[in-house]
Structures are given as structure tokens and as C-alpha cells.
Scaffold this motif. Structure first.
Motif: not given
Ligand code: HEC
Length: 148
Positions: A33, A36-37, A88-90, A141-142
Motif C-alpha cells: 500500500q 502504491f501511495t 487490504t483491498k487486494a 489492474c484495479h
Molecule cells: C498489477 C496491478 C496494479 C496496477 C498496475 C496498479 N495497481 Fe494500484 N493497487 C493494486 C492493488 C491490488 C491494490 C490494493 C492493495 C492493498 O490494499 O493491499 C492497489 C492499491 C492502490 C492504491 C491504494 C493504496 C492504499 O494506501 O491503500 C492506490 C492509490 C493505487 N493502487 C494507485 C495506483 C496507480 C495510480 C496506478 C497506476 C499508475 C496503479 N495503482 C497501478 C493493483 C495495481
């Protein structure tokens, strides 16, 4: 014991010894997370520049692009086996359809690296299509692998 082995060989295992614990799964979730942040924190200002909402600063853009590529490279390390439950949001789909998830993750990492390389040239005409390609991977992906 497969999950444990994977966990212990991953980057997260640094400094962690002994058996896989609930803490370790929580750490893995926080780790991905956080990655991704960082992706979002850097992608936001880039989007602003691509759309012309904020002035294009090529050096700042290139730095953000490098950061996105680095965070993307780290994000997958957090999806260890056993970390499908908790805060988790996965979706379960990550582990049930791992090959597809890994494929999308690989494309995401590849495209963010290409964007970082193009960004160094500072040419917005070259940056735009690459930026759009990376932007597509987020939703791509999301939609299947992250709950709202
Ligand atoms: C291959 C898959 C995949 C790709 C590509 C991807 N994400 Fe994600 N993202 C996820 C998953 C799965 C989660 C949930 C993670 C969790 O909560 O455990 C997530 C969570 C997030 C979150 C939330 C983080 C948090 O604090 O909970 C954000 C913001 C985010 N992604 C932004 C992006 C952005 C912007 C991009 C593209 C530039 C991107 N992601 C590309 C799979 C992906």
C-alpha cells in the motif's frame, strides 16, 4: 511451507527471522500500500503537467517518473502468499489468478520504466502517449484485482 519460503526470500524478509507471523502479513500489506501511495503521490503532479493544469517542469517531471518506476518495481514484493486477508483491498483474484496479475504487474513495471526513460528527454510530445499507456494500466489492474 511454500508461503513461508516465498516470504523469507522476498525483500520483506530482511531483518525478519523465524516463522511467518500475522505481523509479517500485515507488514506485507502495508508495504504494497505504501508503494502504491508513492506511485499515486508522484503520478498526480505528472498528470497535472500532462493536462497542462500545472506548468511543465521537465526536471521535476523526470524525477517523479523515476520515482513511479521505483515504486512500481517494489509494489509486487508486497503480494506474498498468505497476505490476502486483513486490512487490504487486494481481491482474492490476485492469488487465484496469479498469472494474469503478474502479467499486468510486469507490464506496469515495464511501462513505468519506459516512461522514466522518455521523461529524461523532456519532450512532452513523446511523454504524452507513454504517460497515457501507464495510466491505462492502473484501471486495467484495479478493475479486476482491487476492491473499491
Ligand atoms: C498489477 C496491478 C496494479 C496496477 C498496475 C496498479 N495497481 Fe494500484 N493497487 C493494486 C492493488 C491490488 C491494490 C490494493 C492493495 C492493498 O490494499 O493491499 C492497489 C492499491 C492502490 C492504491 C491504494 C493504496 C492504499 O494506501 O491503500 C492506490 C492509490 C493505487 N493502487 C494507485 C495506483 C496507480 C495510480 C496506478 C497506476 C499508475 C496503479 N495503482 C497501478 C493493483 C495495481
Amino acid at each position: 511451507m511454500k508461503a513461508l519460503k516465498i516470504a523469507l526470500t522476498g525483500a520483506l524478509a530482511l531483518g525478519i527471522s523465524g516463522v511467518a507471523t500475522a505481523d509479517q502479513y500485515e507488514d506485507a500489506i502495508k508495504y504494497r500500500q505504501a508503494a502504491f501511495t508513492l506511485v499515486k503521490g508522484n503520478f498526480g503532479p505528472m498528470a497535472g503537467m500532462v493536462k497542462g493544469e500545472i506548468p511543465f517542469d521537465s526536471a521535476a517531471f523526470a524525477e517523479h517518473a523515476t520515482n513511479v518506476a521505483a515504486a512500481a518495481a517494489m509494489a509486487d514484493d508486497g503480494f506474498i502468499d498468505g497476505s490476502d486477508m486483513g486490512d487490504t483491498k487486494a481481491k482474492d483474484a490476485v492469488w487465484e489468478n496469479r498469472a494474469e496479475f503478474d502479467k499486468l504487474m510486469g507490464e506496469f513495471q515495464q511501462l513505468t520504466q519506459e516512461l522514466a526513460a522518455v521523461a529524461k528527454g523532456g519532450n512532452m510530445d513523446e511523454i504524452k502517449p507513454k504517460f497515457a499507456a501507464v495510466g491505462k494500466t492502473c484501471k486495467g489492474c484495479h478493475d479486476d484485482f482491487k476492491s473499491k
